[in-house]
Design a protein around this motif. Sequence first.
Motif, mmCIF file in Angstrom:
data_model
loop_
_atom_site.group_PDB
_atom_site.id
_atom_site.type_symbol
_atom_site.label_atom_id
_atom_site.label_comp_id
_atom_site.label_asym_id
_atom_site.label_seq_id
_atom_site.Cartn_x
_atom_site.Cartn_y
_atom_site.Cartn_z
ATOM 1 N N ILE A 1 54.526 14.160 -9.552
ATOM 2 C CA ILE A 1 53.657 13.117 -9.005
ATOM 3 C C ILE A 1 52.267 13.125 -9.633
ATOM 4 O O ILE A 1 51.482 12.214 -9.409
ATOM 5 C CB ILE A 1 53.535 13.237 -7.471
ATOM 6 C CG1 ILE A 1 52.945 14.585 -7.078
ATOM 7 C CG2 ILE A 1 54.856 12.975 -6.801
ATOM 8 C CD1 ILE A 1 52.580 14.697 -5.610
ATOM 9 N N GLY A 2 51.954 14.130 -10.427
ATOM 10 C CA GLY A 2 50.671 14.190 -11.104
ATOM 11 C C GLY A 2 50.095 15.591 -11.118
ATOM 12 O O GLY A 2 50.575 16.493 -10.442
ATOM 13 N N ALA A 3 49.048 15.748 -11.894
ATOM 14 C CA ALA A 3 48.348 17.027 -12.004
ATOM 15 C C ALA A 3 47.000 16.887 -11.317
ATOM 16 O O ALA A 3 46.291 15.900 -11.535
ATOM 17 C CB ALA A 3 48.177 17.408 -13.467
ATOM 18 N N ARG A 4 46.652 17.883 -10.485
ATOM 19 C CA ARG A 4 45.393 17.792 -9.755
ATOM 20 C C ARG A 4 45.018 19.148 -9.173
ATOM 21 O O ARG A 4 45.867 20.020 -9.005
ATOM 22 C CB ARG A 4 45.499 16.775 -8.631
ATOM 23 C CG ARG A 4 46.556 17.144 -7.603
ATOM 24 C CD ARG A 4 46.873 15.988 -6.672
ATOM 25 N NE ARG A 4 48.046 16.334 -5.893
ATOM 26 C CZ ARG A 4 48.061 16.478 -4.585
ATOM 27 N NH1 ARG A 4 46.956 16.305 -3.896
ATOM 28 N NH2 ARG A 4 49.163 16.792 -3.953
ATOM 29 N N PHE A 5 43.741 19.298 -8.870
ATOM 30 C CA PHE A 5 43.289 20.454 -8.113
ATOM 31 C C PHE A 5 43.669 20.221 -6.659
ATOM 32 O O PHE A 5 43.538 19.104 -6.144
ATOM 33 C CB PHE A 5 41.777 20.642 -8.247
ATOM 34 C CG PHE A 5 41.358 21.114 -9.611
ATOM 35 C CD1 PHE A 5 41.453 22.453 -9.948
ATOM 36 C CD2 PHE A 5 40.892 20.223 -10.552
ATOM 37 C CE1 PHE A 5 41.080 22.897 -11.212
ATOM 38 C CE2 PHE A 5 40.513 20.653 -11.812
ATOM 39 C CZ PHE A 5 40.612 21.991 -12.143
ATOM 40 N N VAL A 6 44.154 21.258 -5.990
ATOM 41 C CA VAL A 6 44.580 21.145 -4.597
ATOM 42 C C VAL A 6 43.948 22.265 -3.779
ATOM 43 O O VAL A 6 43.574 23.308 -4.319
ATOM 44 C CB VAL A 6 46.119 21.208 -4.460
ATOM 45 C CG1 VAL A 6 46.772 20.012 -5.119
ATOM 46 C CG2 VAL A 6 46.673 22.497 -5.031
ATOM 47 N N VAL A 7 43.850 22.023 -2.478
ATOM 48 C CA VAL A 7 43.309 23.017 -1.555
ATOM 49 C C VAL A 7 44.380 23.327 -0.526
ATOM 50 O O VAL A 7 44.874 22.428 0.162
ATOM 51 C CB VAL A 7 42.036 22.502 -0.854
ATOM 52 C CG1 VAL A 7 41.509 23.540 0.124
ATOM 53 C CG2 VAL A 7 40.976 22.137 -1.877
ATOM 54 N N GLU A 8 44.763 24.597 -0.445
ATOM 55 C CA GLU A 8 45.665 25.071 0.608
ATOM 56 C C GLU A 8 44.766 25.648 1.689
ATOM 57 O O GLU A 8 44.181 26.712 1.516
ATOM 58 C CB GLU A 8 46.615 26.120 0.049
ATOM 59 C CG GLU A 8 47.534 25.596 -1.031
ATOM 60 C CD GLU A 8 48.302 26.695 -1.749
ATOM 61 O OE1 GLU A 8 48.442 27.804 -1.176
ATOM 62 O OE2 GLU A 8 48.734 26.443 -2.869
ATOM 63 N N ASN A 9 44.650 24.916 2.787
ATOM 64 C CA ASN A 9 43.656 25.250 3.804
ATOM 65 C C ASN A 9 44.331 25.684 5.105
ATOM 66 O O ASN A 9 44.907 24.858 5.816
ATOM 67 C CB ASN A 9 42.765 24.031 4.049
ATOM 68 C CG ASN A 9 41.550 24.369 4.863
ATOM 69 O OD1 ASN A 9 41.507 25.368 5.560
ATOM 70 N ND2 ASN A 9 40.548 23.507 4.790
ATOM 71 N N PRO A 10 44.247 26.969 5.458
ATOM 72 C CA PRO A 10 44.869 27.437 6.702
ATOM 73 C C PRO A 10 44.157 26.932 7.955
ATOM 74 O O PRO A 10 44.691 27.036 9.048
ATOM 75 C CB PRO A 10 44.770 28.964 6.591
ATOM 76 C CG PRO A 10 43.580 29.195 5.749
ATOM 77 C CD PRO A 10 43.570 28.052 4.749
ATOM 78 N N ASN A 11 42.965 26.370 7.807
ATOM 79 C CA ASN A 11 42.203 25.845 8.939
ATOM 80 C C ASN A 11 42.663 24.445 9.348
ATOM 81 O O ASN A 11 42.357 23.993 10.445
ATOM 82 C CB ASN A 11 40.708 25.805 8.616
ATOM 83 C CG ASN A 11 40.210 27.149 8.158
ATOM 84 O OD1 ASN A 11 40.308 28.131 8.871
ATOM 85 N ND2 ASN A 11 39.708 27.218 6.939
ATOM 86 N N ALA A 12 43.359 23.757 8.471
ATOM 87 C CA ALA A 12 43.792 22.389 8.741
ATOM 88 C C ALA A 12 44.979 22.401 9.699
ATOM 89 O O ALA A 12 45.967 23.094 9.477
ATOM 90 C CB ALA A 12 44.172 21.700 7.435
#
Length: 108
Positions: free
Chosen positions: A85-96
């Motif tokens: 689906i594309g290349a991107r910086f991502v954030v895996e956030n346990p607070n969400a």
Amino acid sequence: MTLPPKVTDRAFARLAEINEDAAEAKALRVAVEGGGCSGFQYDIRLDDPGEDDLVLEKDGQKVLVDSVSLPFLTNAVIDFADELIGARFVVENPNATSSCGCGTSFSI
């Protein structure tokens, strides 16, 4: 215990690739802003360090988090994903507690 976000080696490597072709190396800023379909959204862009920024650094590459965004990113992981689906910086956030389908918006 409050821990700052972590940045993966893959994210630092991609930032180094971006800066390799740039006239002036920039840091990657990861910020949290109000808005988005789930309440908050990530603002990820190239920027210069500010006075109140947490600077995460490896091999000369820098990732910045401002003091307002920092509590929202406690224990988060900043990564780079290269998928169909594309290349991107991502954030895996346990607070969400929830997020939207695109992964750029979340709620706490």
